[in-house]
Design an enzyme around this catalytic site. Structure first.
Site, PDB file in Angstrom:
ATOM      1  N   ASN A  69       6.125   1.698  12.457  1.00 47.15           N
ATOM      2  CA  ASN A  69       5.581   3.039  12.683  1.00 47.15           C
ATOM      3  C   ASN A  69       4.437   3.059  13.699  1.00 47.15           C
ATOM      4  OD1 ASN A  69       3.204   2.289  11.274  1.00 47.15           O
ATOM      5  ND2 ASN A  69       4.012   3.043   9.325  1.00 47.15           N
TER       6      ASN A  69
ATOM      7  N   GLN B 104      -8.604 -34.986   5.198  1.00 51.47           N
ATOM      8  CA  GLN B 104      -7.535 -35.188   4.214  1.00 51.47           C
ATOM      9  C   GLN B 104      -8.028 -35.150   2.773  1.00 51.47           C
ATOM     10  OE1 GLN B 104      -4.356 -35.871   5.985  1.00 51.47           O
ATOM     11  NE2 GLN B 104      -5.882 -35.086   7.402  1.00 51.47           N
TER      12      GLN B 104
ATOM     13  N   LEU C 137       1.387   2.420  14.000  1.00 53.18           N
ATOM     14  CA  LEU C 137      -0.033   2.569  13.703  1.00 53.18           C
ATOM     15  C   LEU C 137      -0.440   1.707  12.510  1.00 53.18           C
ATOM     16  CD1 LEU C 137      -0.502   6.413  14.152  1.00 53.18           C
ATOM     17  CD2 LEU C 137      -1.228   4.587  15.706  1.00 53.18           C
TER      18      LEU C 137
ATOM     19  N   ARG D 194      -0.547 -40.222  -8.611  1.00 51.16           N
ATOM     20  CA  ARG D 194       0.476 -39.513  -7.820  1.00 51.16           C
ATOM     21  C   ARG D 194       1.860 -40.118  -8.098  1.00 51.16           C
ATOM     22  NH1 ARG D 194       0.782 -41.906  -1.729  1.00 51.16           N
ATOM     23  NH2 ARG D 194      -0.237 -43.906  -2.084  1.00 51.16           N
TER      24      ARG D 194
ATOM     25  N   GLU E 221       2.357 -24.486   3.966  1.00 52.11           N
ATOM     26  CA  GLU E 221       1.855 -24.417   2.596  1.00 52.11           C
ATOM     27  C   GLU E 221       1.912 -23.008   2.008  1.00 52.11           C
ATOM     28  OE1 GLU E 221       0.484 -28.151   4.368  1.00 52.11           O
ATOM     29  OE2 GLU E 221       0.241 -26.078   5.032  1.00 52.11           O
TER      30      GLU E 221
ATOM     31  N   ASP F  21       4.905  -3.064  10.042  1.00 51.92           N
ATOM     32  CA  ASP F  21       4.781  -3.784  11.308  1.00 51.92           C
ATOM     33  C   ASP F  21       3.438  -4.475  11.445  1.00 51.92           C
ATOM     34  OD1 ASP F  21       3.652  -1.244  11.422  1.00 51.92           O
ATOM     35  OD2 ASP F  21       4.304  -0.822  13.467  1.00 51.92           O
TER      36      ASP F  21
ATOM     37  N   HIS G  65      -4.801   6.723   8.019  1.00 52.43           N
ATOM     38  CA  HIS G  65      -4.347   5.653   7.129  1.00 52.43           C
ATOM     39  C   HIS G  65      -5.177   5.629   5.844  1.00 52.43           C
ATOM     40  CE1 HIS G  65      -2.552   1.687   6.220  1.00 52.43           C
ATOM     41  NE2 HIS G  65      -3.738   1.389   5.715  1.00 52.43           N
TER      42      HIS G  65
ATOM     43  N   HIS H 220       0.820  -1.209   0.000  1.00 55.88           N
ATOM     44  CA  HIS H 220       0.000   0.000   0.000  1.00 55.88           C
ATOM     45  C   HIS H 220       0.857   1.263   0.000  1.00 55.88           C
ATOM     46  CE1 HIS H 220       0.732  -1.217   4.172  1.00 55.88           C
ATOM     47  NE2 HIS H 220       0.679   0.053   4.505  1.00 55.88           N
TER      48      HIS H 220
END
Length: 615
Positions: free
Chosen positions: A177, A417, A179, A308, A356, A147, A253, A68
């Site tokens: 920073n 699974q 915030l 597989r 993952e 942060d 922001h 951003h």
């Protein structure tokens, strides 16, 4: 550049960030202001990069994880001479390359799309791994994080992996920073809280005043001289630094400044500093050795081979043929069969363990460096990394993802699974390719074909052994299908893929004995789908039954319907899919319980015939 020059450059970056956001009427200038000194020191003294040759193999790689703050990135590009002032002021406007969050499809100097926080560092780890283990070129990977994003679990997957791999060619700069979007972050300015976490994962941590250019310079030098460990530079900064109306204030922001002209004056007005970025070290592109000839692993028709296993053998053979192919696995290589590649090509095999998000991010990072990655885990577990898959498409990344143990056919392990949503998920990804082979030779050919496709490619493989029904010379073009049974007397068409192809063929035998001829289509390419063959089948038989080891929503049934969305006559469509919540049972019992086995397919066909729905 002198310290005074760097300070002036930082103010210029601030001013240009304000100007860009003001021209757009939107953006994140306060997040850019806090990191301007960090960017100025990096650009003016440490980054080695040729902006005229973004593909130079010796270039450092820079990732703005806090995407951003793109006004700051674009302001830096302008200072380096890569952008004009006129283009800077097109920020966020229709048709501009300067999008709200940076993407490599728009700008050649952007390594990966960012904006979904927590992704820059994981992709940076993939790039650093490439530099250290594949390219063996001494470029440095720099990642600028915010942060707030350090609350993301993907950050700590990346941090642990980088520490484990001793990536001393990786430096992460955290703009602390204090915030976030709606108020203070969890740890605010407690740099030691972040430092302790990184140190626990084997990192070297440096804490600095993020507005002291000399301290920042020393921190970056320390990072470059640290061997055997990645380095994190934790910089205490002020959000909105330099503009009293917004500095360290909540509620600012993601907004242009209330009075841009006043802010620019407060920052010292516009400057015209041009940065001569340091040249990259001389380096040669990596030479990928291989035979150039893919030898398809062969099986005898009628043999039973799990797809597989066919994936593992085909990938290993492809790795022999092509030196640019790399394999990545999520600590299930003995199940995905990627371990066979590891034994043959250990220098191009990467173990990401059960992480993952880092698995997919590593693939994205390596694709950015020109490799052809195949990343595998259970289909169900790829859902954890779905946001990385989505952002890979935004990046235009060419990655191959392989989901094994798909569907109820895995048997006794139960629903946790079973990948039952994966086809829908990957079909929804922009520009994706979705493939679902049913036998060994088909799997091998599709593994080979995936290497030269664009975008996100997904291959679905199965746990259990299935009969080999195709010969080794058969071709399987992406976007095609195979008609396995047909006649002029067919009364309906069964469309299947993967394990259900074999159930469909068995059902066709049962129905043939009852004088109910049916057509069977193997829809191995789920996206793009074979519209022509499906339309022909609908025209000839009037009714399609889709059968899939997947949820009803978004899978093969919906893919088939896509063939009729252009105004073509829509046939009667009956869907057989997994609609219940499975438990533990044998594969055969699971298919029967889900209503997708041969007997269920035959029963559905008989019912349609008895009701006179089909001729």
């Amino acid at each position: 550049m002198t310290s005074s020059d760097i300070a002036t450059l930082a103010q210029q970056l601030r001013v240009d960030s304000v100007r860009a956001a003001d021209a757009a009427g939107s953006g994140h200038p306060t997040s850019s202001l806090s990191a301007a000194d960090l960017m100025a020191v990096l650009l003016g003294r440490h980054l080695r990069y040729d902006f005229e040759r973004p593909d130079h193999p010796g270039n450092d790689r820079f990732i703005l994880s806090k995407g951003h703050a793109s006004p700051l990135l674009y302001a830096a590009y302008k200072a380096a001479g890569a952008l004009t002032d006129e283009e800077l002021l097109t920020f966020r406007k229709e048709g501009s390359r300067l999008q709200g969050h940076p993407t490599p499809t728009a700008l050649p100097w952007v390594e990966t799309a960012t904006g979904s926080l927590g992704q820059g560092l994981p992709v940076g780890v993939g790039i650093a791994l490439s530099g250290k283990r594949l390219e063996r070129v001494p470029y440095r990977t720099w990642v600028l994080c915010g942060d707030s994003e350090l609350a993301e679990g993907s950050i700590w997957e990346a941090a642990e992996h980088a520490g484990y791999e001793h990536l001393d060619n990786l430096t992460v700069i955290v703009d602390v920073n204090r915030l976030g979007q709606r108020g203070p972050t969890r740890h605010e300015w407690h740099l030691n809280a972040y430092a302790d976490r990184f140190k626990a994962f084997g990192w070297h941590a440096v804490e600095v005043d993020g507005h002291d250019v000399d301290a920042i310079d020393r921190a970056f030098q320390e990072a470059a001289s640290t061997a055997g460990q990645p380095t994190v530079v934790l910089a205490r900064t002020l959000k909105g630094k330099g503009v009293a109306a917004v500095e360290n204030r909540e509620g600012q922001h993601g907004k242009p400044l209330p009075d841009a002209a006043e802010a620019i004056a407060e920052l010292g007005g516009e400057h015209r500093v041009h940065v001569e970025v340091r040249e990259p070290a001389a380096a040669r592109p990596p030479h990928a050795e291989g035979t150039g000839h893919f030898d398809l692993p062969r099986s005898e028709t009628g043999d039973k081979v799990a797809t597989r296993g066919a994936y593992g053998r085909a990938l290993t053979a492809l790795g022999t043929a092509r030196g640019d192919v790399v394999a990545i696995d999520g600590e299930v290589g003995d199940s995905t069969r990627a371990e066979w590649f590891a034994k043959e090509h250990p220098e191009r095999y990467f173990e990401c363990y059960i992480a993952e998000q880092q698995l997919v991010a590593t693939a994205v990072g390596m694709a950015a460096r020109g490799w052809v990655p195949y990343a595998a885990t259970f289909a169900a577990f790829l859902t954890r990394a779905y946001d990385f898959v989505r952002m890979a498409a935004v990046s235009g990344a060419g990655i191959n993802l392989v989901g094994s143990h798909a569907g109820v056919a895995i048997g006794q392990d139960g629903p946790s699974q079973m990948g039952l949503e994966d086809l829908a998920a990957f079909r929804a990804v922009h520009g994706s390719t979705v493939l679902y082979p049913c036998d060994a030779h088909q799997t091998g050919r599709l593994v080979e074909a995936m290497a030269d496709l664009e975008g996100v490619r997904y291959l679905r493989t199965s746990r259990g052994d299935t009969p080999v029904i195709y010969g080794p010379g058969e071709e399987f073009p992406v976007g095609g299908s195979k008609v396995l049974r047909s006649s002029d007397a067919d009364r309906l068409t069964v469309v299947a893929a993967g394990v259900t192809v074999h159930e469909a063929l068995a059902a066709a035998e049962l129905l043939a004995a009852e004088d109910i001829p049916v057509r069977v289509i193997d829809l191995y390419s789920v996206k793009p789908v074979d519209r022509r063959t499906l339309r022909e089948a609908a025209e000839r038989t009037g009714c399609l039954i889709t059968v899939e080891d997947h949820r009803e929503e978004g899978g093969i049934g919906d893919a088939v319907m896509d063939a009729f969305t252009d105004g073509s006559p829509v046939p009667r469509l009956v869907r057989l899919a997994v609609r219940t919540m499975p438990g533990s049972a044998s594969p055969e019992e699971q298919l029967r319980a889900a209503g997708i086995d041969a007997q269920s397919i035959a029963a559905a066909a008989r019912l349609l015939v008895e009701q006179g729905v089909v001729r």
